[in-house]
Design an enzyme around this catalytic site. Structure first.
Site, PDB file in Angstrom:
ATOM      1  N   CYS A  46       0.804  -1.239   0.000  1.00  0.00           N
ATOM      2  CA  CYS A  46       0.000   0.000   0.000  1.00  0.00           C
ATOM      3  C   CYS A  46       0.830   1.279   0.000  1.00  0.00           C
ATOM      4  O   CYS A  46       0.354   2.334  -0.406  1.00  0.00           O
ATOM      5  CB  CYS A  46      -0.929   0.020   1.205  1.00  0.00           C
ATOM      6  SG  CYS A  46      -1.995  -1.413   1.296  1.00  0.00           S
ATOM      7  N   HIS A  61      -3.252   7.261   2.806  1.00  0.00           N
ATOM      8  CA  HIS A  61      -3.711   5.958   2.323  1.00  0.00           C
ATOM      9  C   HIS A  61      -5.124   5.715   2.850  1.00  0.00           C
ATOM     10  O   HIS A  61      -5.421   5.999   4.006  1.00  0.00           O
ATOM     11  CB  HIS A  61      -2.755   4.873   2.821  1.00  0.00           C
ATOM     12  CG  HIS A  61      -3.200   3.490   2.493  1.00  0.00           C
ATOM     13  ND1 HIS A  61      -3.666   3.145   1.247  1.00  0.00           N
ATOM     14  CD2 HIS A  61      -3.278   2.355   3.251  1.00  0.00           C
ATOM     15  CE1 HIS A  61      -3.984   1.851   1.241  1.00  0.00           C
ATOM     16  NE2 HIS A  61      -3.766   1.362   2.452  1.00  0.00           N
ATOM     17  N   ASN A 112     -10.122   0.071   0.049  1.00  0.00           N
ATOM     18  CA  ASN A 112      -8.659   0.067   0.067  1.00  0.00           C
ATOM     19  C   ASN A 112      -8.131  -0.501  -1.261  1.00  0.00           C
ATOM     20  O   ASN A 112      -8.222  -1.699  -1.503  1.00  0.00           O
ATOM     21  CB  ASN A 112      -8.200  -0.790   1.257  1.00  0.00           C
ATOM     22  CG  ASN A 112      -6.695  -0.828   1.410  1.00  0.00           C
ATOM     23  OD1 ASN A 112      -5.952  -0.423   0.522  1.00  0.00           O
ATOM     24  ND2 ASN A 112      -6.235  -1.341   2.537  1.00  0.00           N
TER      25      ASN A 112
HETATM   26  O1  UT7 Z   1      -3.842  -1.239   3.633  1.00  0.00           O
HETATM   27  C1  UT7 Z   1      -3.066  -1.352   4.798  1.00  0.00           C
HETATM   28  C2  UT7 Z   1      -3.433  -2.508   5.629  1.00  0.00           C
HETATM   29  N1  UT7 Z   1      -4.774  -2.580   6.090  1.00  0.00           N
HETATM   30  C3  UT7 Z   1      -5.254  -1.857   7.096  1.00  0.00           C
HETATM   31  O2  UT7 Z   1      -4.737  -0.844   7.463  1.00  0.00           O
HETATM   32  C4  UT7 Z   1      -6.463  -2.402   7.806  1.00  0.00           C
HETATM   33  C5  UT7 Z   1      -6.269  -2.333   9.315  1.00  0.00           C
HETATM   34  N2  UT7 Z   1      -7.325  -2.954  10.114  1.00  0.00           N
HETATM   35  C6  UT7 Z   1      -8.588  -2.492  10.136  1.00  0.00           C
HETATM   36  O3  UT7 Z   1      -8.952  -1.563   9.429  1.00  0.00           O
HETATM   37  C7  UT7 Z   1      -9.556  -3.115  11.121  1.00  0.00           C
HETATM   38  O4  UT7 Z   1      -8.843  -3.908  12.041  1.00  0.00           O
HETATM   39  C8  UT7 Z   1     -10.645  -3.994  10.432  1.00  0.00           C
HETATM   40  C9  UT7 Z   1     -11.618  -3.086   9.679  1.00  0.00           C
HETATM   41  C10 UT7 Z   1     -10.008  -4.989   9.492  1.00  0.00           C
HETATM   42  C11 UT7 Z   1     -11.440  -4.753  11.497  1.00  0.00           C
HETATM   43  O5  UT7 Z   1     -12.012  -3.860  12.421  1.00  0.00           O
HETATM   44  P1  UT7 Z   1     -11.885  -4.131  13.979  1.00  0.00           P
HETATM   45  O6  UT7 Z   1     -12.647  -3.090  14.654  1.00  0.00           O
HETATM   46  O7  UT7 Z   1     -10.417  -4.231  14.295  1.00  0.00           O
HETATM   47  O8  UT7 Z   1     -12.643  -5.517  14.142  1.00  0.00           O
HETATM   48  P2  UT7 Z   1     -12.098  -6.933  14.645  1.00  0.00           P
HETATM   49  O9  UT7 Z   1     -11.214  -7.548  13.635  1.00  0.00           O
HETATM   50  O10 UT7 Z   1     -11.603  -6.802  16.064  1.00  0.00           O
HETATM   51  O11 UT7 Z   1     -13.457  -7.741  14.693  1.00  0.00           O
HETATM   52  C12 UT7 Z   1     -14.526  -7.393  15.565  1.00  0.00           C
HETATM   53  C13 UT7 Z   1     -15.669  -8.364  15.332  1.00  0.00           C
HETATM   54  C14 UT7 Z   1     -15.242  -9.832  15.393  1.00  0.00           C
HETATM   55  O12 UT7 Z   1     -16.297 -10.554  16.003  1.00  0.00           O
HETATM   56  P3  UT7 Z   1     -16.223 -10.964  17.558  1.00  0.00           P
HETATM   57  O13 UT7 Z   1     -15.008 -11.832  17.691  1.00  0.00           O
HETATM   58  O14 UT7 Z   1     -16.109  -9.665  18.315  1.00  0.00           O
HETATM   59  O15 UT7 Z   1     -17.515 -11.685  17.757  1.00  0.00           O
HETATM   60  C15 UT7 Z   1     -15.142 -10.223  13.933  1.00  0.00           C
HETATM   61  O16 UT7 Z   1     -15.381 -11.617  13.743  1.00  0.00           O
HETATM   62  O17 UT7 Z   1     -16.230  -8.168  14.022  1.00  0.00           O
HETATM   63  C16 UT7 Z   1     -16.267  -9.415  13.326  1.00  0.00           C
HETATM   64  N3  UT7 Z   1     -16.091  -9.163  11.896  1.00  0.00           N
HETATM   65  C17 UT7 Z   1     -17.111  -8.857  11.098  1.00  0.00           C
HETATM   66  N4  UT7 Z   1     -18.430  -8.730  11.314  1.00  0.00           N
HETATM   67  C18 UT7 Z   1     -19.208  -8.394  10.268  1.00  0.00           C
HETATM   68  C19 UT7 Z   1     -14.939  -9.134  11.182  1.00  0.00           C
HETATM   69  N5  UT7 Z   1     -15.208  -8.835   9.892  1.00  0.00           N
HETATM   70  C20 UT7 Z   1     -16.543  -8.655   9.816  1.00  0.00           C
HETATM   71  C21 UT7 Z   1     -17.412  -8.308   8.760  1.00  0.00           C
HETATM   72  N6  UT7 Z   1     -18.731  -8.181   9.032  1.00  0.00           N
HETATM   73  N7  UT7 Z   1     -16.974  -8.074   7.510  1.00  0.00           N
END
Ligand code: UT7
Length: 333
Positions: free
Chosen positions: A120, A260, A290
């Site tokens: 990225c 980004h 992204n």
């Molecule tokens: O391009 C450079 C690299 N990329 C980035 O910079 C991305 C960096 N990371 C992020 O933007 C965030 O971490 C995400 C958007 C990927 C995830 O957001 P988060 O607030 O960190 O969520 P999480 O991974 O902690 O997940 C929270 C919950 C989980 O459920 P439980 O365990 O709390 O029951 C996940 O299973 O959300 C669940 N979850 C979803 N739910 C609905 C994960 N993906 C989804 C989804 N829809 N698509």
């Protein structure tokens, strides 16, 4: 001895361009693919929709389209290009480089063409290389392209990643600066100890593609979201501060921050740390998701077209990605 910056030939962005596939995929459409919701995607990432390329549109096609726009704006012909740098995480083939395909497509027959794989943060890395080619007097015209067909390397059954990405391309022509406008600073840095937090584990030379790899889907993108999030905020903040410091520019002087576009929450944290109010931050993550390295040049070109920036504007570009890599630039347009 390193010559002081003001004694070296400086480089300037003389034209920008972009390409987006026509097909818009909304969050609601993804609800029928994986267990997700528009509400979750919007509140956690800021994304509403993304563009997805059709099967017949390659990374090289998108990169060449963005490049043609940038070349038109800079008023250059294909033969004028001395170096063509493509940043991509989605090369059309593993050998040869996709940059060579773009060179052939453009008819840039005098160019040296190569790919860079800094994910990225590819656009600031590409600008730093372009700046170097010009400072070393190796080139008068460098084309920096970022083109990404993320839809081809995403696991469409993994809700934690497939909702985040989109396809697109952006490009910039870089030439020697003739006045005070130009690239005032670049900054690049990496941390390879964190590689496994965002990667495609198999399908390369260490674990070549075979049936077992395909079955396990380990040739596709895997990401430890929350860990990547924390590193992204940390690195984007370091990159923003370092580029400003190297340019000798105060945050208040910046007309537009072009970060980004991975997650609106990362963008807001970066802006806050850099001391730049959100009204001076370009945001289009809601419309594209992204697009890896294509986000920054595509956003820069949109900002130019919509009048958010113009000749003389002072812009801070900041990016972060797999590797991990991060980079930034301060540019007087
Ligand atoms: O391009 C450079 C690299 N990329 C980035 O910079 C991305 C960096 N990371 C992020 O933007 C965030 O971490 C995400 C958007 C990927 C995830 O957001 P988060 O607030 O960190 O969520 P999480 O991974 O902690 O997940 C929270 C919950 C989980 O459920 P439980 O365990 O709390 O029951 C996940 O299973 O959300 C669940 N979850 C979803 N739910 C609905 C994960 N993906 C989804 C989804 N829809 N698509």
């Amino acid at each position: 001895m390193i010559r002081p910056r003001n004694e070296r030939p400086r480089a300037r962005i003389t034209g920008t361009g972009r390409y987006s596939p026509e097909r818009v995929v909304t969050n609601t459409e993804l609800e029928s693919l994986v267990d997700t919701s528009d509400e979750w995607i919007r509140t956690r990432t800021g994304i509403r929709e993304r563009r997805i390329a059709d099967d017949d549109t390659s990374t090289a096609d998108m990169g060449a389209a963005a490049a043609r726009e940038a070349m038109g704006r800079a008023g250059i012909e294909p033969e004028d290009i001395d170096v063509l740098i493509l940043s991509t995480a989605t090369p059309d083939r593993l050998l040869p480089s996709t940059a060579c395909d773009i060179q052939a497509s453009l008819g840039a027959k005098n160019a040296a063409a190569y790919d860079i794989t800094t994910a990225c943060s590819g656009f600031p890395y590409g600008l730093a290389l372009a700046e170097g080619h010009i400072a070393a007097d190796q080139a008068k015209t460098v084309l920096v392209i970022s083109a990404e067909k993320m839809s081809a390397i995403i696991d469409w059954s993994d809700r934690s990643t497939c909702v985040l990405f989109g396809d697109g391309a952006g490009a910039a022509v870089v030439q020697p600066a003739e006045d005070e406008r130009g690239i005032l600073s670049t900054f690049t840095k990496s941390d390879g100890t964190l590689a496994e937090l965002l990667w495609r584990p198999a399908g390369g030379a260490s674990i070549p593609l075979d049936i077992a790899v395909l079955d396990s889907r380990s040739h596709l993108v895997q990401m430890a979201g929350p860990e990547v999030f924390k590193a992204a905020v940390r690195s984007m903040c370091e990159a923003a501060g370092s580029a400003l410091e190297r340019a000798g520019v105060a945050a208040e002087e910046i007309d537009l921050l072009v970060p980004h576009q991975a997650n609106i929450r990362i963008i807001e944290s970066t802006a806050k740390y850099a001391g730049i109010p959100m009204e001076k931050v370009y945001v289009n993550v809601d419309r594209y998701g992204n697009m890896s390295s294509a986000t920054v040049p595509l956003a820069l070109d949109e900002a130019r077209e919509t009048g958010r920036v113009g000749p003389g504007s002072l812009v801070l570009l900041v990016a972060f990605g797999a590797g991990f890599t991060w980079g930034s630039a301060v540019v007087r347009l």
